[in-house]
Design a protein around this motif. Structure first.
Motif, PDB file in Angstrom:
ATOM      1  N   VAL A 187       4.772 -11.482  14.097  1.00 50.18           N
ATOM      2  CA  VAL A 187       3.420 -11.264  14.634  1.00 50.18           C
ATOM      3  C   VAL A 187       3.284  -9.792  15.000  1.00 50.18           C
ATOM      4  O   VAL A 187       4.130  -9.241  15.716  1.00 50.18           O
ATOM      5  CB  VAL A 187       3.161 -12.107  15.913  1.00 50.18           C
TER       6      VAL A 187
ATOM      7  N   ALA B  13      -0.141 -12.583  11.744  1.00 53.19           N
ATOM      8  CA  ALA B  13       0.823 -13.558  12.264  1.00 53.19           C
ATOM      9  C   ALA B  13       1.224 -14.501  11.138  1.00 53.19           C
ATOM     10  O   ALA B  13       0.380 -15.212  10.587  1.00 53.19           O
ATOM     11  CB  ALA B  13       0.210 -14.349  13.419  1.00 53.19           C
TER      12      ALA B  13
ATOM     13  N   GLU C 123      -4.584  -8.577  14.368  1.00 56.94           N
ATOM     14  CA  GLU C 123      -3.313  -9.307  14.377  1.00 56.94           C
ATOM     15  C   GLU C 123      -2.944  -9.771  12.985  1.00 56.94           C
ATOM     16  O   GLU C 123      -3.806 -10.197  12.212  1.00 56.94           O
ATOM     17  CB  GLU C 123      -3.463 -10.526  15.294  1.00 56.94           C
TER      18      GLU C 123
END
Lengths: 158, 414
Positions: B241, B223, B221
């Motif tokens: 994100v 973000a 991820e």
């Protein structure tokens, strides 16, 4: 291999930081300690700047950073990951575990039905809506139910 | 945790709660929360579980060097036993925390506790240390047995990791963190990440993180959020994100997060923003927009606004959001209205949500839920409430759930 670099990177940087960055801080910085508890009980999401005016505050961030605005609340996991000790000055650990427990069966909105202003997740009967939210953004489900707190989920999702 | 281990840990904690306050003055707090709920499931089975949540905390009032915390819950089901057992319980946390210094720049913790450090948001049975070497630099380390791998035998399970950070006053904080977990001796989770907070200009902040899965060799991820505060009453945020399902959900204890269900090689990119305007001390308006973009599935937009107010002791909120997606299921209007009023020792609240689907499911276009709650405070330390939920969804034609709750707080010291 990028994985190898990722594995070793933090430790190399740690060494570099400790060797080069540990310059003594000024006394004024040292004076700003995180208190063990907030001197006044807070009953609603606080605007810290209503009382605090110090520009460089605790954890060396401006105190305004911690105003509990809508974006702060939705992104609170980030602040907890950097400054959990500051969170603990006002919030007891049980405040976190009300939502982020391991196998809890009661939803947060069940525990605090008389506090609708907290916008707690999964209000009402969430069974139908969870399929829609799960399809839309499974990452929001995964954070709490992907590896823990999924006893209820396992009744259907083995 | 095996029940024998849990019993031992509990005994140790209880022993400490008796012995340590005798050594130095201590403040002890106990909270008991009891819930009795009545409800039906979709197969018309009726349930009546009783829950008891107990928390205990004790703090050294003299030197401020140690404190400890215990929390546990227990459930007894009076009617249907869906999972085959009437009783369930969990030791949520039980740990002793010690600092040799008054300013607590070094904190040592032992027992079952939560770790929130960079990539780690985990519950472990073990030890951790958090050392603020200077206000600008620090390191935290932890190790033990993870609680999330409690689904099978605990032999061969371990979790360890840490975080280091560097701060520049008012300007930046950068953290690097790692988490390694093993289940039955096998690699279960290996995540490394960087977290970042920057304030390049006085009214601009950037925060975010990137997490890397070392087992799948891919980024879980990224973000990041940009936050602008042009005036005190206005906050504008933009967020981005990006999540790779194959990497982010590689470690899972639920089949529903499998690529077979969510789609192989799928990624989600969520981008959007929020504008929050504080009209007055009592009234706040928020407008938000999010775009959900997928590699293989159709996209969706979610946008709307909410207003919340606190006027004359009455808290009120209204929100309206539209979901506009490529598939029929992602087309609906979501509304919510709530109000809560404090009248002497009473608190009354009403909370209603409605999803109006563009297309009916099981003959239902409006799925709604209404909650009414009355709470009475007998004293500062004792309160009771009764709550009724009434819902209609495509799963339930009509359903009513009732919850009765009693909360007791005690705080005392030697």
């Amino acid at each position: 291999m990028p994985g190898e670099a990722i594995r070793r990177g933090p430790f190399i940087l740690l060494l570099a930081l400790l060797l080069t960055g540990a310059a003594p801080a000024s006394n004024s910085v040292f004076e700003r300690k995180i208190p063990e508890s907030h001197p006044v009980d807070l009953t609603a999401a606080p605007l810290c700047t209503e009382c605090h005016t110090d520009d460089t505050g605790l954890t060396l961030k401006p105190i305004a950073t911690f105003n509990h605005s809508a974006d702060f609340i939705s992104g609170h996991r980030f602040y907890a990951s950097q400054t959990s000790r500051l969170c603990n000055a006002c919030h007891r650990v049980s405040f976190c575990t009300d939502c982020h427990a391991y196998t809890d069966e009661l939803k947060p909105s069940d525990k605090y039905p008389g506090s609708p202003e907290r916008w707690l997740p999964h209000r009402g009967d969430y069974l139908y809506q969870h399929r829609i939210d799960g399809r839309l953004d499974p990452t929001s489900c995964y954070r709490c139910h992907g590896t823990q707190n999924n006893t209820a989920c396992k009744r259907c999702h083995r | 945790m095996a029940s024998a281990g849990r019993t031992l840990l509990l005994l140790a904690i209880v022993a400490m709660s008796v012995v340590v306050p005798r050594i130095s003055p201590a403040e002890i707090g106990v909270t008991s929360k009891t819930y009795l709920k009545f409800y039906h499931d979709a197969r018309d089975n009726s349930y009546a579980p009783l829950y008891e949540y107990v928390e205990l905390e004790s703090k050294d009032m003299d030197q401020g060097q140690w404190d400890f915390y215990v929390a546990s819950w227990w459930r007894h089901e009076f009617q249907t036993t869906g999972d085959g057992s009437r009783n369930r319980d969990e030791l949520t946390y039980a740990y002793l925390r010690y600092s040799p210094y008054r300013d607590r720049h070094l904190l040592l913790t032992a027992g079952r506790h939560f770790i929130f450090e960079g990539v780690t948001a985990e519950q472990i049975d073990g030890i951790s240390a958090r050392w603020e070497i200077t206000p600008k630099q620090g390191v935290s380390l932890f190790g033990g047995v993870p609680v999330i791998t409690d689904f099978d035998q605990r032999g061969g399970d371990s979790a360890y990791g840490g975080r280091i950070y560097q701060r520049i006053p008012s300007l930046a904080e950068v953290g690097l963190s790692v988490l390694t977990e093993r289940n039955d001796g096998a690699r279960f989770r290996e995540v490394a990440g960087v977290d970042l907070w920057l304030r390049p200009l006085r009214k601009v902040e950037v925060k975010g993180h990137s997490n890397y899965n070392n087992i799948t060799d891919g980024w879980n991820e990224h973000a990041y959020t940009l936050r602008i505060v042009p005036v005190k009453t206005l906050i504008v945020t933009g967020s981005y994100v990006r999540t790779s399902y194959d990497d982010a959900f590689a470690t899972r204890t639920l089949s529903v997060f499998s690529p077979d269900v969510l789609g192989k090689d799928e990624t989600l990119t969520k981008a959007g923003g929020m504008v929050e305007y504080r009209v007055s001390e009592a009234v706040t308006c928020v407008v938000d927009y999010s775009n959900y973009s997928y590699k293989t599935m159709g996209d969706a937009d979610y946008y709307g606004a909410k207003v919340s107010a606190l006027l004359s002791g009455i808290s009120t909120g209204v929100s309206v959001h539209r979901m506009e997606g490529a598939v029929e299921r992602l087309r609906y209007l979501e509304t919510r209205v709530y109000t809560a009023a404090d009248v002497r020792s009473w608190r009354f609240s009403l909370d209603a949500t409605n999803q109006h689907y563009d297309q009916a499911y099981a003959g239902v276009r409006n799925a709604y839920s209404v909650n009414g709650t009355a709470r009475y405070s007998f004293s500062e330390s004792l309160a009771s409430s009764c709550s009724v939920d009434y819902t209609k969804t495509p799963d339930f034609e009509y359903n009513t759930a009732v919850m009765v709750n009693l909360v007791y707080n005690f705080k005392g010291g030697k």
